[in-house]
Design a protein around this motif. Structure first.
Motif, PDB file in Angstrom:
ATOM      1  N   ALA A  68      -3.118   3.798  -6.584  1.00  0.00           N
ATOM      2  CA  ALA A  68      -2.405   4.435  -7.505  1.00  0.00           C
ATOM      3  C   ALA A  68      -3.105   5.587  -8.284  1.00  0.00           C
ATOM      4  CB  ALA A  68      -1.185   3.495  -8.153  1.00  0.00           C
ATOM      5  N   ASN A  69      -4.088   4.918  -9.031  1.00  0.00           N
ATOM      6  CA  ASN A  69      -4.845   5.904  -9.955  1.00  0.00           C
ATOM      7  C   ASN A  69      -6.265   5.462  -9.648  1.00  0.00           C
ATOM      8  OD1 ASN A  69      -2.465   6.948 -11.675  1.00  0.00           O
ATOM      9  ND2 ASN A  69      -2.102   4.909 -11.953  1.00  0.00           N
ATOM     10  N   PRO A  70      -6.854   6.164  -8.632  1.00  0.00           N
ATOM     11  CA  PRO A  70      -8.306   5.967  -8.658  1.00  0.00           C
ATOM     12  C   PRO A  70      -9.308   6.422  -9.858  1.00  0.00           C
ATOM     13  CG  PRO A  70      -7.739   7.564  -6.882  1.00  0.00           C
ATOM     14  CD  PRO A  70      -6.393   7.161  -7.901  1.00  0.00           C
ATOM     15  N   ARG A  71     -10.220   5.786 -10.173  1.00  0.00           N
ATOM     16  CA  ARG A  71     -11.073   6.164 -11.245  1.00  0.00           C
ATOM     17  C   ARG A  71     -12.230   7.377 -10.674  1.00  0.00           C
ATOM     18  NH1 ARG A  71     -12.743   3.879 -16.112  1.00  0.00           N
ATOM     19  NH2 ARG A  71     -14.784   4.444 -16.871  1.00  0.00           N
ATOM     20  N   ARG A  72     -12.581   7.217  -9.273  1.00  0.00           N
ATOM     21  CA  ARG A  72     -13.437   8.189  -8.704  1.00  0.00           C
ATOM     22  C   ARG A  72     -12.902   8.416  -7.339  1.00  0.00           C
ATOM     23  NH1 ARG A  72     -19.180   6.372  -8.952  1.00  0.00           N
ATOM     24  NH2 ARG A  72     -19.548   8.210  -8.171  1.00  0.00           N
ATOM     25  N   MET A  73     -13.345   9.812  -6.774  1.00  0.00           N
ATOM     26  CA  MET A  73     -13.221   9.906  -5.627  1.00  0.00           C
ATOM     27  C   MET A  73     -14.139  11.131  -5.256  1.00  0.00           C
ATOM     28  SD  MET A  73      -9.788  10.571  -3.273  1.00  0.00           S
ATOM     29  CE  MET A  73      -9.779  10.284  -1.493  1.00  0.00           C
ATOM     30  N   TYR A  74     -15.117  10.711  -4.195  1.00  0.00           N
ATOM     31  CA  TYR A  74     -16.188  11.790  -4.275  1.00  0.00           C
ATOM     32  C   TYR A  74     -17.034  11.808  -2.674  1.00  0.00           C
ATOM     33  CZ  TYR A  74     -18.904   7.526  -4.240  1.00  0.00           C
ATOM     34  OH  TYR A  74     -19.207   6.029  -3.978  1.00  0.00           O
ATOM     35  N   LEU A  75     -17.171  12.992  -2.342  1.00  0.00           N
ATOM     36  CA  LEU A  75     -18.033  13.214  -1.213  1.00  0.00           C
ATOM     37  C   LEU A  75     -19.352  13.562  -1.103  1.00  0.00           C
ATOM     38  CD1 LEU A  75     -17.926  13.766   2.231  1.00  0.00           C
ATOM     39  CD2 LEU A  75     -16.997  16.090   1.338  1.00  0.00           C
ATOM     40  N   GLU A  76     -20.418  12.640  -0.885  1.00  0.00           N
ATOM     41  CA  GLU A  76     -21.677  12.796  -1.013  1.00  0.00           C
ATOM     42  C   GLU A  76     -22.199  14.084   0.082  1.00  0.00           C
ATOM     43  OE1 GLU A  76     -23.041   8.735  -2.996  1.00  0.00           O
ATOM     44  OE2 GLU A  76     -22.723   8.977  -0.824  1.00  0.00           O
ATOM     45  N   PRO A  77     -22.664  15.044  -0.211  1.00  0.00           N
ATOM     46  CA  PRO A  77     -23.166  16.021   0.819  1.00  0.00           C
ATOM     47  C   PRO A  77     -24.532  15.803   1.220  1.00  0.00           C
ATOM     48  CG  PRO A  77     -23.478  16.964  -1.314  1.00  0.00           C
ATOM     49  CD  PRO A  77     -23.206  15.536  -1.489  1.00  0.00           C
ATOM     50  N   ARG A  78     -24.944  14.428   2.030  1.00  0.00           N
ATOM     51  CA  ARG A  78     -26.242  14.193   2.371  1.00  0.00           C
ATOM     52  C   ARG A  78     -25.679  13.211   3.863  1.00  0.00           C
ATOM     53  NH1 ARG A  78     -26.983   8.822   1.336  1.00  0.00           N
ATOM     54  NH2 ARG A  78     -25.957   8.014  -0.521  1.00  0.00           N
ATOM     55  N   GLY A 134     -16.408  -0.672  -9.580  1.00  0.00           N
ATOM     56  CA  GLY A 134     -16.663  -0.494  -8.386  1.00  0.00           C
ATOM     57  C   GLY A 134     -16.323  -1.527  -7.399  1.00  0.00           C
ATOM     58  N   GLY A 135     -15.644  -2.578  -7.844  1.00  0.00           N
ATOM     59  CA  GLY A 135     -15.607  -3.599  -6.908  1.00  0.00           C
ATOM     60  C   GLY A 135     -14.349  -3.205  -6.226  1.00  0.00           C
ATOM     61  N   ASN A 136     -13.414  -2.458  -6.478  1.00  0.00           N
ATOM     62  CA  ASN A 136     -12.115  -2.213  -5.609  1.00  0.00           C
ATOM     63  C   ASN A 136     -12.592  -0.817  -5.118  1.00  0.00           C
ATOM     64  OD1 ASN A 136     -10.983  -4.693  -5.951  1.00  0.00           O
ATOM     65  ND2 ASN A 136     -10.022  -4.129  -7.671  1.00  0.00           N
ATOM     66  N   ALA A 137     -12.596  -0.553  -4.126  1.00  0.00           N
ATOM     67  CA  ALA A 137     -13.152   0.723  -3.407  1.00  0.00           C
ATOM     68  C   ALA A 137     -12.842   1.012  -1.972  1.00  0.00           C
ATOM     69  CB  ALA A 137     -14.380   0.827  -3.583  1.00  0.00           C
ATOM     70  N   LEU A 150       0.576  -1.128  -0.027  1.00  0.00           N
ATOM     71  CA  LEU A 150       0.013   0.259  -0.077  1.00  0.00           C
ATOM     72  C   LEU A 150       0.878   1.345   0.048  1.00  0.00           C
ATOM     73  CD1 LEU A 150      -2.911  -0.890   2.228  1.00  0.00           C
ATOM     74  CD2 LEU A 150      -3.050  -0.545  -0.056  1.00  0.00           C
ATOM     75  N   ASN A 151       1.820   1.270   0.672  1.00  0.00           N
ATOM     76  CA  ASN A 151       2.805   2.446   0.765  1.00  0.00           C
ATOM     77  C   ASN A 151       3.472   2.730  -0.526  1.00  0.00           C
ATOM     78  OD1 ASN A 151       4.524   0.318   1.174  1.00  0.00           O
ATOM     79  ND2 ASN A 151       5.576   1.366   3.042  1.00  0.00           N
ATOM     80  N   GLN A 152       3.553   1.752  -1.573  1.00  0.00           N
ATOM     81  CA  GLN A 152       4.104   1.910  -2.801  1.00  0.00           C
ATOM     82  C   GLN A 152       3.310   2.629  -3.593  1.00  0.00           C
ATOM     83  OE1 GLN A 152       5.127  -2.047  -3.856  1.00  0.00           O
ATOM     84  NE2 GLN A 152       7.002  -2.268  -2.542  1.00  0.00           N
ATOM     85  N   VAL A 153       1.936   2.459  -3.535  1.00  0.00           N
ATOM     86  CA  VAL A 153       0.900   3.037  -4.414  1.00  0.00           C
ATOM     87  C   VAL A 153       0.432   4.327  -3.739  1.00  0.00           C
ATOM     88  CG1 VAL A 153       0.208   0.890  -5.274  1.00  0.00           C
ATOM     89  CG2 VAL A 153      -1.267   1.838  -3.440  1.00  0.00           C
TER      90      VAL A 153
END
Length: 202
Positions: free
Chosen positions: A90-100, A113-116, A2-5
């Motif tokens: 290393a290269n996430p496809r999405r990163m989001y914060l849902e305001p609810r 979305g299997g790896n998240a 993990l600390n490599q990515v």
């Protein structure tokens, strides 16, 4: 592995407008992810059970951006990938914060979305004044309770965006200043320049 990515960008400055340390052993690095096999060292497995450091602290950072609190609130939520640059993958496809309430602060590695990872869960929404979420952020796998609160206050034709971060639990010693530097990096070096370039447009 993990600390490599994980890309950890800590500012070299160590001065802080506010660091209140509630326990001298308390420390937390937001983007610090324990490496796989962290329970082993060069000499082999460590004793079990073994004590771990514990403590608590609070960090505060703020920036002033143009526009209304509503505009700043909208900009800091939703898709955060353009400015939030500390990732588990290393290269996430999405990163989001849902305001609810119950919304996810999530990072998704692939199109299915299997790896998240769920970094935190939103617990308070008072649009456009306050947003709060609870979760360990980068300290997945450690016994840490962390609460992050964003507040938005009008100042003339601008908005003061403030982050207050509380952490308690199993915390590695000596990293409270690093946490302050990470939040300064996020707000002053990433969010504010991005916001001013785009004025929060989505």
């Amino acid at each position: 592995m993990l600390n490599q990515v994980l890309h950890l960008h800590l500012p070299t400055r160590t001065s802080s407008p506010v660091i209140r340390t509630a326990a001298i052993t308390g420390a937390l690095a937001l983007a610090l992810v324990p490496a796989a096999g962290a329970g082993q060292n060069a000499q082999g497995p460590q004793p079990s059970p073994r004590p771990t450091p514990a403590g608590a602290f609070v960090v505060e950072q703020s920036v002033t951006v143009p526009g209304t609190p509503a505009k700043a609130f909208a900009a800091i939520t939703g898709d955060v990938l353009p400015w939030w640059d500390h990732h588990l993958f290393a290269n996430p496809r999405r990163m989001y914060l849902e305001p609810r309430v119950g919304g996810c602060f999530c990072e998704v590695a692939d199109s299915l979305g299997g790896n998240a990872v769920r970094h935190a869960v939103v617990t308070v929404v008072d649009r456009p004044n306050t947003l709060r979420y609870e979760g360990p952020l980068g300290l997945t796998g450690m016994a840490v309770s962390a609460v992050t609160t964003y507040t938005f206050a009008a100042r003339g034709d601008s908005t003061v965006v403030k982050v207050e971060f509380h952490a308690a639990g199993e915390l590695p010693p000596g990293l409270d200043a690093a946490v302050d530097g990470v939040w300064r990096h996020f707000l002053a070096e990433r969010f504010k320049p991005w916001y001013e370039r785009t004025r929060g447009r989505r």
